[in-house]
Each structure stands twice: as C-alpha cells, then as structure tokens.
Design a protein around this motif. Structure first.
Motif, PDB file in Angstrom:
ATOM      1  N   ASP A 151      -7.410   9.061 -10.673  1.00 35.01           N
ATOM      2  CA  ASP A 151      -6.554   9.023  -9.559  1.00 35.01           C
ATOM      3  C   ASP A 151      -7.255   8.246  -8.441  1.00 35.01           C
ATOM      4  O   ASP A 151      -6.982   7.064  -7.773  1.00 35.01           O
ATOM      5  CB  ASP A 151      -5.981  10.168  -8.903  1.00 35.01           C
ATOM      6  N   LEU A 152      -8.739   8.695  -8.000  1.00 35.75           N
ATOM      7  CA  LEU A 152      -9.446   8.142  -6.938  1.00 35.75           C
ATOM      8  C   LEU A 152      -9.835   6.840  -7.348  1.00 35.75           C
ATOM      9  O   LEU A 152      -9.422   5.964  -6.451  1.00 35.75           O
ATOM     10  CB  LEU A 152     -10.772   9.041  -6.745  1.00 35.75           C
ATOM     11  N   ASN A 190      -6.867   4.215  -7.170  1.00 36.08           N
ATOM     12  CA  ASN A 190      -6.429   4.273  -5.550  1.00 36.08           C
ATOM     13  C   ASN A 190      -7.414   2.893  -5.171  1.00 36.08           C
ATOM     14  O   ASN A 190      -6.992   2.216  -4.404  1.00 36.08           O
ATOM     15  CB  ASN A 190      -6.682   5.364  -4.889  1.00 36.08           C
ATOM     16  N   GLU A 191      -8.668   3.038  -5.514  1.00 39.17           N
ATOM     17  CA  GLU A 191      -9.581   2.030  -5.098  1.00 39.17           C
ATOM     18  C   GLU A 191      -9.376   0.873  -5.403  1.00 39.17           C
ATOM     19  O   GLU A 191      -9.397  -0.318  -4.829  1.00 39.17           O
ATOM     20  CB  GLU A 191     -10.976   2.366  -5.336  1.00 39.17           C
ATOM     21  N   LEU A 196       0.937   3.498  -3.237  1.00 37.99           N
ATOM     22  CA  LEU A 196      -0.012   4.028  -3.833  1.00 37.99           C
ATOM     23  C   LEU A 196       0.215   5.563  -4.089  1.00 37.99           C
ATOM     24  O   LEU A 196       0.041   5.976  -5.368  1.00 37.99           O
ATOM     25  CB  LEU A 196      -1.139   4.049  -2.994  1.00 37.99           C
ATOM     26  N   ARG A 197       1.183   6.225  -3.291  1.00 38.43           N
ATOM     27  CA  ARG A 197       1.469   7.540  -3.761  1.00 38.43           C
ATOM     28  C   ARG A 197       2.355   7.740  -4.943  1.00 38.43           C
ATOM     29  O   ARG A 197       2.310   8.644  -5.775  1.00 38.43           O
ATOM     30  CB  ARG A 197       2.265   8.179  -2.592  1.00 38.43           C
ATOM     31  N   LEU A 253     -17.338   0.845  -0.604  1.00 35.27           N
ATOM     32  CA  LEU A 253     -17.770   2.115  -1.018  1.00 35.27           C
ATOM     33  C   LEU A 253     -16.520   2.448  -2.227  1.00 35.27           C
ATOM     34  O   LEU A 253     -17.144   2.926  -3.347  1.00 35.27           O
ATOM     35  CB  LEU A 253     -17.243   3.184  -0.133  1.00 35.27           C
ATOM     36  N   GLY A 254     -15.508   1.631  -2.367  1.00 35.29           N
ATOM     37  CA  GLY A 254     -14.581   1.950  -3.560  1.00 35.29           C
ATOM     38  C   GLY A 254     -15.296   1.376  -4.925  1.00 35.29           C
ATOM     39  O   GLY A 254     -14.863   1.897  -5.771  1.00 35.29           O
ATOM     40  N   ASP A 294      -8.048  13.731 -11.805  1.00 44.30           N
ATOM     41  CA  ASP A 294      -8.425  13.458 -10.300  1.00 44.30           C
ATOM     42  C   ASP A 294      -9.437  12.264 -10.274  1.00 44.30           C
ATOM     43  O   ASP A 294      -9.232  11.414  -9.243  1.00 44.30           O
ATOM     44  CB  ASP A 294      -9.216  14.605  -9.713  1.00 44.30           C
ATOM     45  N   GLU A 295     -10.304  12.205 -11.027  1.00 42.46           N
ATOM     46  CA  GLU A 295     -11.364  10.918 -10.953  1.00 42.46           C
ATOM     47  C   GLU A 295     -10.772   9.630 -11.209  1.00 42.46           C
ATOM     48  O   GLU A 295     -10.780   8.611 -10.463  1.00 42.46           O
ATOM     49  CB  GLU A 295     -12.321  11.009 -12.125  1.00 42.46           C
ATOM     50  N   LEU A 343     -17.867   3.777  -6.033  1.00 43.54           N
ATOM     51  CA  LEU A 343     -17.231   5.124  -6.585  1.00 43.54           C
ATOM     52  C   LEU A 343     -16.443   4.860  -7.919  1.00 43.54           C
ATOM     53  O   LEU A 343     -16.979   5.630  -8.594  1.00 43.54           O
ATOM     54  CB  LEU A 343     -15.927   5.524  -5.710  1.00 43.54           C
ATOM     55  N   SER A 392       0.119   7.536  -7.678  1.00 45.91           N
ATOM     56  CA  SER A 392      -0.879   8.719  -8.131  1.00 45.91           C
ATOM     57  C   SER A 392       0.252   9.700  -8.726  1.00 45.91           C
ATOM     58  O   SER A 392      -0.283  10.552  -9.578  1.00 45.91           O
ATOM     59  CB  SER A 392      -1.287   9.239  -6.804  1.00 45.91           C
ATOM     60  N   LEU A 410       0.802  -1.156  -0.073  1.00 47.93           N
ATOM     61  CA  LEU A 410      -0.163   0.169  -0.207  1.00 47.93           C
ATOM     62  C   LEU A 410       0.847   1.173  -0.010  1.00 47.93           C
ATOM     63  O   LEU A 410       0.429   2.418  -0.331  1.00 47.93           O
ATOM     64  CB  LEU A 410      -0.982  -0.058   1.066  1.00 47.93           C
ATOM     65  N   ILE A 433     -19.396  -0.221   6.730  1.00 48.53           N
ATOM     66  CA  ILE A 433     -18.143   0.489   6.207  1.00 48.53           C
ATOM     67  C   ILE A 433     -17.937  -0.641   5.363  1.00 48.53           C
ATOM     68  O   ILE A 433     -17.233  -1.436   5.723  1.00 48.53           O
ATOM     69  CB  ILE A 433     -17.573   0.914   7.142  1.00 48.53           C
ATOM     70  N   THR A 488      -5.928  -0.617  -4.244  1.00 47.99           N
ATOM     71  CA  THR A 488      -5.960  -0.924  -2.788  1.00 47.99           C
ATOM     72  C   THR A 488      -6.691  -2.329  -2.631  1.00 47.99           C
ATOM     73  O   THR A 488      -6.303  -3.171  -1.733  1.00 47.99           O
ATOM     74  CB  THR A 488      -6.788   0.073  -2.098  1.00 47.99           C
TER      75      THR A 488
END
Lengths: 164, 114
Positions: A67-68, A71-72, A42-43, A135-136, A64-65, A139, A46, A39, A132, A75
């Motif tokens: 990238d999000l 990441n999901e 990830l940076r 959500l990824g 941006d979208e 998205l 990005s 993990l 919880i 991950t």
C-alpha cells in the motif's frame, strides 16, 4: 469507473477466498483496478489493494508495505508523468508472486520514467540539511524484494514484488 | 486527519496526529501543523500513536516542521509510532533526524530546555 474493476480473472474456476485456511494453495486470481490521474483516487486504490490483498491471503504486513509503495509510485505518476492536462488512466494488477509474496504492476501511458534508475537522495547528517524529496523512491527500493521497470508500446510498466 | 495540541508543561507542547498520513491526510493538517510549530513553540513532541499509515508526503510534512523548529534552536521528537509507521520512518532514514521515543517522559525530557 465501472464495476468490472477488481473482478478476478478466472473467478468462475476459483473457490471462494479462505483467509483462515493456510493449508489451501494460494489463489491464482489476478485482480485489476483502473484509476484516473487524480490524487483524490489514492484512497480508493488503497481500499482496493487491501480488499484484494485479503482475498489473495497476502499477510497484513505485506499489504501495508505494498500500500505504501503503491501510494509512492502512483503519486509520482500522477504528479510527474503527464505533459498535458487531461484525464488519463493508470492500471494496477495484483497477484500472488511465485516467491509466495505478492506482485503489483502499475501501468501508465505517461512520459518514460524508470523508478529503478532514479537517483536516491543522500541521507543528510543534520535536519537543517535535509533535502525534501526522493524519499518515495527510497522507500520502494528498500521495502520491496524487487522493483522492475519496462517501457513497452509507449507505456511504463513498473512492477513491485514484496518479500515472501 | 486530526491534529490537536496541548501544553504538557511550561514551554513544552505535545501535538497529537491521527489518521492516515497519505497525500490527502497530510494536506488536511499541513497548515495547522505549520502554525503549531511556528512562533515561540520550540519544544515539541509529536504523538504519532494514532497514525496508521505514513507515506513520503507525510514524512516530508514531519521534516519541514522539524526543520522549522530546529532553525529557531528548538527541538522536535516523535512519540509512539506503530510498527508500520516506524518501519517507514526507519526505511526513509528519518529516525536519525527526528528521534523516536516510546515514553512520553523521555520525549519530554529530550525536548525541554536543559
């Protein structure tokens, strides 16, 4: 690890990127990036996405979208795809899509998983009931124009396509 | 990421988050954030104006803290997320659970005891 990463294929025929020249056709290069199943990578992913997205003249909003969603997706791969511990590689490829948006494919050799078929969490009515997780996936599906999945030669190939 | 808290009036706290709320960023603030929403702090405004990226792991962090506050009968709201962060919150459907405000006074009013 190596600097071959992110060198565009066919770079020699390609003019240098011109983010300020909307009249030029979009660059046809495809950029490739390899990361390990950690993990902490990830940076770096990005940063690569932002740098190559700019060179491909993808709009900041779509970067941006993407990238999000990257990441999901990554991950999930790092967290759930592998049965045994050990170093594995995940390969990303970024290019302009025919729709004028961008396309990012993510390839891994983990267990089969189709993010386009996974169930979405039911939206809770109250905070106390909020589950919880999941959500990824939600998205990615809502933010992208398309998400495609293929299982090929023992590898997962997941492709995200942005809106134009 | 950075996290700071200040009392903006008796019993009302503003928690300011800044940085990139991805896996690494969320891990950096998780423990402190949970500590700040624990105990007697029941009226909380989370200032997101300094957050430039929000992944589902960060949304999870916000939800867990909001849930903890709400289970004690308190309220937590969000203040001033940028356009990208707002889109992530709305796409995840979280804006209905953790209301978003663009004005501190309105946010303060929403969480303060009537």
């Amino acid at each position: 690890m190596l600097s071959l990463d992110s060198r565009p294929e066919g770079a020699e025929q390609r003019a240098s990127p011109a983010p300020d020249r909307p009249d030029l056709p979009f660059p046809e290069a495809e950029y490739q990036f390899t990361l390990q199943n950690d993990l902490g990578e990830l940076r770096r992913m990005s940063e690569w996405l932002e740098r190559c997205g700019r060179e491909l003249r993808i709009s900041p909003r779509r970067i941006d979208e993407l990238d999000l969603c990257a990441n999901e997706a990554v991950t999930n791969v790092i967290s759930y795809a592998y049965d045994a511990p050990g170093k594995r590689e995940i390969v990303l490829r970024l290019k302009r899509a025919q729709s004028a948006g961008a396309s990012l494919s993510i390839e891994d050799d983990g267990r089969p998983f189709d993010p386009t078929a996974a169930p979405e969490p039911v939206p809770p009515a109250r905070l106390a009931d909020a589950v919880i997780g999941g959500l990824g996936i939600k998205l990615m599906r809502r933010m992208m124009a398309r998400c495609d999945y293929q299982r090929k030669g023992g590898r997962n190939l997941f492709t995200l396509v942005t809106h134009a | 990421m950075h996290i700071d808290a200040e009392a903006i009036e008796e019993g009302v706290w503003k928690i300011k988050l800044s940085g990139r709320m991805d896996v690494q960023g969320s891990q950096e603030i998780d423990v402190k954030f949970a500590g700040l929403t624990a105990g007697e702090r029941n009226a909380i405004v989370v200032d997101l104006s300094g957050v430039n990226f929000l992944a589902s792991i960060g949304i999870r962090t916000l939800l867990l803290n909001g849930k903890a506050v709400s289970q004690r009968g308190g309220k937590m709201v969000l203040l001033n997320p940028d356009a990208t962060v707002t889109k992530a919150l709305e796409t995840a459907g979280i804006d209905t659970l953790l209301p978003i405000f663009t004005d501190l006074e309105a946010a303060r009013h929403a969480v303060a005891r009537q």
